[in-house]
Design an enzyme around this catalytic site. Structure first.
Site, mmCIF file in Angstrom:
data_model
loop_
_atom_site.group_PDB
_atom_site.id
_atom_site.type_symbol
_atom_site.label_atom_id
_atom_site.label_comp_id
_atom_site.label_asym_id
_atom_site.label_seq_id
_atom_site.Cartn_x
_atom_site.Cartn_y
_atom_site.Cartn_z
ATOM 1 N N GLY A 1 0.834 -1.197 0.000
ATOM 2 C CA GLY A 1 0.000 0.000 0.000
ATOM 3 C C GLY A 1 0.867 1.244 0.000
ATOM 4 O O GLY A 1 1.990 1.232 -0.497
ATOM 5 N N CYS A 2 0.360 2.285 0.578
ATOM 6 C CA CYS A 2 1.046 3.572 0.632
ATOM 7 C C CYS A 2 2.424 3.425 1.274
ATOM 8 O O CYS A 2 2.541 2.904 2.381
ATOM 9 C CB CYS A 2 0.192 4.541 1.449
ATOM 10 S SG CYS A 2 1.033 6.038 1.940
ATOM 11 N N PHE A 3 3.458 3.907 0.587
ATOM 12 C CA PHE A 3 4.810 3.737 1.140
ATOM 13 C C PHE A 3 5.046 4.586 2.369
ATOM 14 O O PHE A 3 5.917 4.276 3.178
ATOM 15 C CB PHE A 3 5.917 3.886 0.107
ATOM 16 C CG PHE A 3 5.909 5.100 -0.793
ATOM 17 C CD1 PHE A 3 5.426 6.324 -0.424
ATOM 18 C CD2 PHE A 3 6.438 4.969 -2.070
ATOM 19 C CE1 PHE A 3 5.465 7.410 -1.276
ATOM 20 C CE2 PHE A 3 6.497 6.054 -2.942
ATOM 21 C CZ PHE A 3 5.997 7.280 -2.530
#
Length: 177
Positions: free
Chosen positions: A10-12
């Site tokens: 997902g979002c880093f």
């Protein structure tokens, strides 16, 4: 001797915050991997058209934390049953993926999926993809949680619960202080 692991969950910004909290992790860099465009920008990756995943490249000391331990944290701190998304972040750029750097890591990734599956009510859809060219994300994405992230409502909603899961399940693996 530092070794490297590359994960997409997902979002880093969110995965970076989790892994930076672990003892034995020496560096975490946010970036892009697995796509078809050279030197992609954040805007290009967010469009979903490049094929890249938002990912993190972890430098770790295998004497202090093993690759298997990193994988266990990875599966416990994101939802590996969501295909091409994490919560409201939707698209292949948010896929759950492991990018092994050799056969040993590939075998460990397979074993970690098998270990994690009983903890999830749905099948794990995490991909094991061949490592390809790594592109570091723009500077403002690095160490995001320590700076801008704590003023970002999205991060404030998503990252503290991930860190709570980490503290609950892996307290012995956390950095001191």
């Amino acid at each position: 001797m530092t070794e490297t692991a590359i994960f997409a969950g997902g979002c880093f910004w969110c995965t970076e915050a989790v892994f930076k909290s672990l003892a034995g992790v020496e560096s975490v860099e946010s970036g892009y991997i697995g796509g078809s465009v050279a030197n992609p920008t954040y805007k290009q990756v967010c469009s979903g058209d490049t094929g890249h995943a938002e990912a993190i490249r972890i430098g770790y000391d295998p004497a202090a934390i093993s690759y298997a331990d990193l994988l266990d944290v990875f599966f416990a701190t994101h939802d590996p049953t969501q295909l091409n998304r994490q919560g409201n972040d939707i698209g292949t750029q948010y896929r759950s993926a492991i990018f092994p750097l050799d056969e040993t890591q590939a075998a460990a990734a397979e074993a970690a999926i098998a270990r994690a599956q009983p903890d999830w009510p749905a099948p794990i859809v995490t991909c094991i993809e061949p490592a390809s060219t790594w592109y570091p994300a723009e500077d403002y994405h690095q160490d995001y949680w320590e700076g801008e992230g704590q003023r970002n409502p999205y991060c404030m909603a998503v990252i503290p619960p991930k860190l709570a899961k980490l503290r609950k399940g892996f307290s012995e693996r956390l950095r001191e202080g």
